[in-house]
Scaffold this motif. Sequence first.
Motif, PDB file in Angstrom:
ATOM      1  N   ASN A 127      45.157  34.488  32.675  1.00  0.00           N
ATOM      2  CA  ASN A 127      44.907  33.470  33.565  1.00  0.00           C
ATOM      3  C   ASN A 127      43.970  34.141  34.840  1.00  0.00           C
ATOM      4  O   ASN A 127      43.693  33.114  35.686  1.00  0.00           O
ATOM      5  N   SER A 128      43.766  35.212  34.787  1.00  0.00           N
ATOM      6  CA  SER A 128      42.702  35.850  35.827  1.00  0.00           C
ATOM      7  C   SER A 128      42.315  37.342  35.660  1.00  0.00           C
ATOM      8  O   SER A 128      42.934  37.914  34.384  1.00  0.00           O
ATOM      9  N   GLY A 129      41.153  37.709  36.294  1.00  0.00           N
ATOM     10  CA  GLY A 129      40.721  39.083  35.840  1.00  0.00           C
ATOM     11  C   GLY A 129      41.804  40.276  35.895  1.00  0.00           C
ATOM     12  O   GLY A 129      41.753  40.990  35.053  1.00  0.00           O
ATOM     13  N   THR A 130      42.652  40.034  36.797  1.00  0.00           N
ATOM     14  CA  THR A 130      43.712  40.956  37.052  1.00  0.00           C
ATOM     15  C   THR A 130      44.639  40.972  35.725  1.00  0.00           C
ATOM     16  O   THR A 130      45.009  42.015  35.395  1.00  0.00           O
ATOM     17  N   GLU A 131      44.964  39.795  35.200  1.00  0.00           N
ATOM     18  CA  GLU A 131      45.900  39.861  34.237  1.00  0.00           C
ATOM     19  C   GLU A 131      45.020  40.794  32.904  1.00  0.00           C
ATOM     20  O   GLU A 131      45.586  41.462  32.189  1.00  0.00           O
ATOM     21  N   ASN A 155      35.122  51.073  42.402  1.00  0.00           N
ATOM     22  CA  ASN A 155      35.757  50.071  41.276  1.00  0.00           C
ATOM     23  C   ASN A 155      36.756  49.393  41.447  1.00  0.00           C
ATOM     24  O   ASN A 155      37.719  50.016  41.532  1.00  0.00           O
ATOM     25  N   TYR A 156      36.628  48.078  41.543  1.00  0.00           N
ATOM     26  CA  TYR A 156      37.684  47.276  41.474  1.00  0.00           C
ATOM     27  C   TYR A 156      37.993  46.665  40.338  1.00  0.00           C
ATOM     28  O   TYR A 156      37.184  45.953  39.539  1.00  0.00           O
ATOM     29  N   HIS A 157      39.430  46.757  39.754  1.00  0.00           N
ATOM     30  CA  HIS A 157      39.717  45.966  38.431  1.00  0.00           C
ATOM     31  C   HIS A 157      41.126  45.049  38.794  1.00  0.00           C
ATOM     32  O   HIS A 157      41.764  44.876  37.875  1.00  0.00           O
ATOM     33  N   GLY A 158      40.923  44.255  40.045  1.00  0.00           N
ATOM     34  CA  GLY A 158      42.267  43.303  40.289  1.00  0.00           C
ATOM     35  C   GLY A 158      43.086  44.219  40.763  1.00  0.00           C
ATOM     36  O   GLY A 158      43.101  45.343  40.940  1.00  0.00           O
ATOM     37  N   HIS A 159      44.301  43.722  41.131  1.00  0.00           N
ATOM     38  CA  HIS A 159      45.235  44.064  41.761  1.00  0.00           C
ATOM     39  C   HIS A 159      46.494  44.744  41.035  1.00  0.00           C
ATOM     40  O   HIS A 159      47.606  44.602  41.347  1.00  0.00           O
ATOM     41  N   LEU A 217      35.829  50.939  33.512  1.00  0.00           N
ATOM     42  CA  LEU A 217      34.457  50.984  34.670  1.00  0.00           C
ATOM     43  C   LEU A 217      33.921  49.617  34.647  1.00  0.00           C
ATOM     44  O   LEU A 217      33.993  48.762  33.696  1.00  0.00           O
ATOM     45  N   GLU A 218      33.340  49.295  35.754  1.00  0.00           N
ATOM     46  CA  GLU A 218      32.664  48.041  35.885  1.00  0.00           C
ATOM     47  C   GLU A 218      31.049  48.611  35.665  1.00  0.00           C
ATOM     48  O   GLU A 218      30.649  49.551  36.304  1.00  0.00           O
ATOM     49  N   PRO A 219      30.475  47.940  34.410  1.00  0.00           N
ATOM     50  CA  PRO A 219      29.318  48.350  33.955  1.00  0.00           C
ATOM     51  C   PRO A 219      28.102  48.217  34.825  1.00  0.00           C
ATOM     52  O   PRO A 219      27.137  49.069  34.828  1.00  0.00           O
ATOM     53  N   GLY A 222      30.415  45.518  41.365  1.00  0.00           N
ATOM     54  CA  GLY A 222      29.860  44.472  42.164  1.00  0.00           C
ATOM     55  C   GLY A 222      30.776  44.697  43.437  1.00  0.00           C
ATOM     56  O   GLY A 222      30.474  44.048  44.352  1.00  0.00           O
ATOM     57  N   ASN A 223      31.853  45.566  43.277  1.00  0.00           N
ATOM     58  CA  ASN A 223      32.810  45.626  44.342  1.00  0.00           C
ATOM     59  C   ASN A 223      32.756  46.844  45.348  1.00  0.00           C
ATOM     60  O   ASN A 223      33.770  46.988  46.014  1.00  0.00           O
ATOM     61  N   MET A 224      31.499  47.434  45.259  1.00  0.00           N
ATOM     62  CA  MET A 224      31.168  48.085  46.293  1.00  0.00           C
ATOM     63  C   MET A 224      29.872  47.954  47.004  1.00  0.00           C
ATOM     64  O   MET A 224      28.850  48.723  47.354  1.00  0.00           O
ATOM     65  N   PHE A 250      35.098  48.201  29.131  1.00  0.00           N
ATOM     66  CA  PHE A 250      34.156  47.658  30.159  1.00  0.00           C
ATOM     67  C   PHE A 250      34.858  46.494  31.065  1.00  0.00           C
ATOM     68  O   PHE A 250      35.081  45.403  30.280  1.00  0.00           O
ATOM     69  N   ASP A 251      35.064  46.633  32.346  1.00  0.00           N
ATOM     70  CA  ASP A 251      35.552  45.425  32.990  1.00  0.00           C
ATOM     71  C   ASP A 251      34.229  44.395  33.350  1.00  0.00           C
ATOM     72  O   ASP A 251      33.601  44.801  34.324  1.00  0.00           O
ATOM     73  N   GLU A 252      34.242  43.554  32.769  1.00  0.00           N
ATOM     74  CA  GLU A 252      33.143  42.647  32.866  1.00  0.00           C
ATOM     75  C   GLU A 252      33.680  41.350  33.550  1.00  0.00           C
ATOM     76  O   GLU A 252      32.972  40.358  33.374  1.00  0.00           O
ATOM     77  N   VAL A 253      34.445  41.565  34.166  1.00  0.00           N
ATOM     78  CA  VAL A 253      35.076  40.006  34.847  1.00  0.00           C
ATOM     79  C   VAL A 253      33.925  39.634  35.857  1.00  0.00           C
ATOM     80  O   VAL A 253      33.749  38.442  35.743  1.00  0.00           O
ATOM     81  N   MET A 254      33.201  40.424  36.317  1.00  0.00           N
ATOM     82  CA  MET A 254      31.935  40.057  37.342  1.00  0.00           C
ATOM     83  C   MET A 254      30.720  40.031  36.577  1.00  0.00           C
ATOM     84  O   MET A 254      29.775  39.018  36.758  1.00  0.00           O
ATOM     85  N   THR A 255      30.446  40.991  35.900  1.00  0.00           N
ATOM     86  CA  THR A 255      29.006  41.027  34.992  1.00  0.00           C
ATOM     87  C   THR A 255      29.061  40.158  33.605  1.00  0.00           C
ATOM     88  O   THR A 255      27.816  39.838  33.415  1.00  0.00           O
ATOM     89  N   GLY A 278      36.406  37.396  33.280  1.00  0.00           N
ATOM     90  CA  GLY A 278      37.161  36.307  34.206  1.00  0.00           C
ATOM     91  C   GLY A 278      36.089  35.578  34.728  1.00  0.00           C
ATOM     92  O   GLY A 278      34.970  35.724  34.292  1.00  0.00           O
ATOM     93  N   LYS A 279      36.234  35.061  36.059  1.00  0.00           N
ATOM     94  CA  LYS A 279      34.916  34.603  36.773  1.00  0.00           C
ATOM     95  C   LYS A 279      34.322  33.379  35.777  1.00  0.00           C
ATOM     96  O   LYS A 279      34.825  32.506  35.489  1.00  0.00           O
ATOM     97  N   ILE A 280      32.981  33.928  35.618  1.00  0.00           N
ATOM     98  CA  ILE A 280      32.145  32.732  34.643  1.00  0.00           C
ATOM     99  C   ILE A 280      32.907  32.276  33.562  1.00  0.00           C
ATOM    100  O   ILE A 280      32.854  31.095  33.243  1.00  0.00           O
TER     101      ILE A 280
HETATM  102  C1  PLP Z   1      37.018  39.920  40.541  1.00  0.00           C
HETATM  103  C2  PLP Z   1      37.287  41.030  39.569  1.00  0.00           C
HETATM  104  C3  PLP Z   1      38.544  41.388  39.076  1.00  0.00           C
HETATM  105  C4  PLP Z   1      39.907  40.624  39.243  1.00  0.00           C
HETATM  106  O1  PLP Z   1      39.800  39.168  38.845  1.00  0.00           O
HETATM  107  P1  PLP Z   1      40.598  38.379  39.530  1.00  0.00           P
HETATM  108  O2  PLP Z   1      40.487  36.898  38.710  1.00  0.00           O
HETATM  109  O3  PLP Z   1      40.355  38.018  40.920  1.00  0.00           O
HETATM  110  O4  PLP Z   1      42.089  38.674  39.403  1.00  0.00           O
HETATM  111  C5  PLP Z   1      38.691  42.456  38.152  1.00  0.00           C
HETATM  112  N1  PLP Z   1      37.609  43.040  37.986  1.00  0.00           N
HETATM  113  C6  PLP Z   1      36.344  42.872  38.462  1.00  0.00           C
HETATM  114  C7  PLP Z   1      35.211  43.724  38.073  1.00  0.00           C
HETATM  115  C8  PLP Z   1      36.329  41.700  39.503  1.00  0.00           C
HETATM  116  O5  PLP Z   1      35.111  41.658  39.875  1.00  0.00           O
END
Ligand code: PLP
Length: 439
Positions: A127-131, A155-159, A217-219, A222-224, A250-255, A278-280
């Motif tokens: 349901n989300s990038g964090t999950e 690098n941010y990977h959700g909470h 890692l975020e390849p 986007g989060n800094m 690869f955390d491609e939630v954003m990319t 996630g996201k798109i």
């Molecule tokens: C936004 C983001 C997340 C978290 O996704 P959410 O849907 O906000 O939980 C994880 N990783 C990256 C790289 C993000 O940009």
Amino acid sequence: MNSPANSSAARPSAGPKSVAAFQRASALMPGGVNSPARAFGAVGGTPLFIERAEGPYLYDIDGNRYIDYIGSWGPMILGHAHPEVISAITEAAAKGTSYGAPTEAESRLAEQIIEAVPSIEKVRLVNSGTEATMSALRVARGATGRKKVIKFAGNYHGHVDSLLVAAGSAAATLGAPDSPGVTPGAAEDTLVLSYNDVPGLQNAFDQHGDDIAALILEPVVGNMGCVLPTMEFLNAARDLTSKHGSILIFDEVMTGFRVAYGGAQERFGVTPDMTTLGKIVGGGMPLGAYGGRAEIMNQVLPAGKVFQAGTLSGNPVAVAAGSATLRLLKENPPYEQLERLADRLADGLDRAATSAGMAHTVAKAGAMLTLFFNPEPVDCWDVADRCDREAFGRYFWGLINEGIYMPCSQFEALFFSQQHTEAMIDETIGAAEKVLKSL
Ligand SMILES: *Cc1c(COP(=O)(O)O)cnc(C)c1O
């Protein structure tokens, strides 16, 4: 539009309706918001309350229109309220919003994801990038029987508890990379390294190689702000994880579906073992996914023993939005157009900052871009941290007054959509010239 942004003492503010709405919200929700980045904490002032969005535009409740450069922080690559996505959502909703039983539409979206993303042979919808990142780590630990995880500062990977260590984005903006409530136990197996630091990575594997379950890692970060990886760094991450039997995530939630249809792994030609999305992929609805090699994904219950579940996972309305979005991106790829617009915007912002005498650098990857108030090329968090945050706040409010809605933090990449035109990019550059001169 709003009051002029010419001094840091008297910051311009949102319109009266947004101010009233924020007062009401602040009594009801922590900080008045449901996600901290929205609170404008890094730029000061009151957040704008949004009434609706269409194509490249956001409309606030005070009747102002803005060219949108956050795109819901990533998802809206087709622009807001795309007619075909909206009709997919309404058609799905009319058939019931959740069943708790499998649907064919989930397989269709899974096929689209597997076809697009080189590393994914099997996928699970969440349901989300964090999950997605939380679950991917559990699977990586379950599959390897190891504990330690490597992540990179900024690098941010959700909470996720174990990843809220030197996290980027809102965590960095609020100056609280280590959140209260995260126990030492949750973070003690997380090794935090510096992005793009190949010797540091080599050293970590020399010392802990046999204990490392995963490297995430975020390849493209986007989060800094937007920070690019070196090929040497991506290749080292791939080689070292392979050599030591660790799982590369690869955390491609954003990319994902942004820097290329197949994400950064397609763009750079480096294939991880697992990928989080996630996201798109949710087309503006709450949907994430994680996937990877079949042998790894077969560890997940009920095929394997690693527990992961979700009452609303594979939700038919979210799946319809995601599936329609991916279909449109595949049928009519916007990526070359987005790349051209990114070049135009990057050049224009660079010229504007140069002529205003602002120390700066610009970084970009496709429709993801940051103007850093920092003369040094930003390649890791230690450099990003030296940006002029105060100038950024005035830049942000100056652009709001010009009808341009940029991300409200130096440490968030800007995003634009297929609906943004050259004329809008040029209008944005013109506004930036004016605002930067006034700083
Ligand atoms: C936004 C983001 C997340 C978290 O996704 P959410 O849907 O906000 O939980 C994880 N990783 C990256 C790289 C993000 O940009």
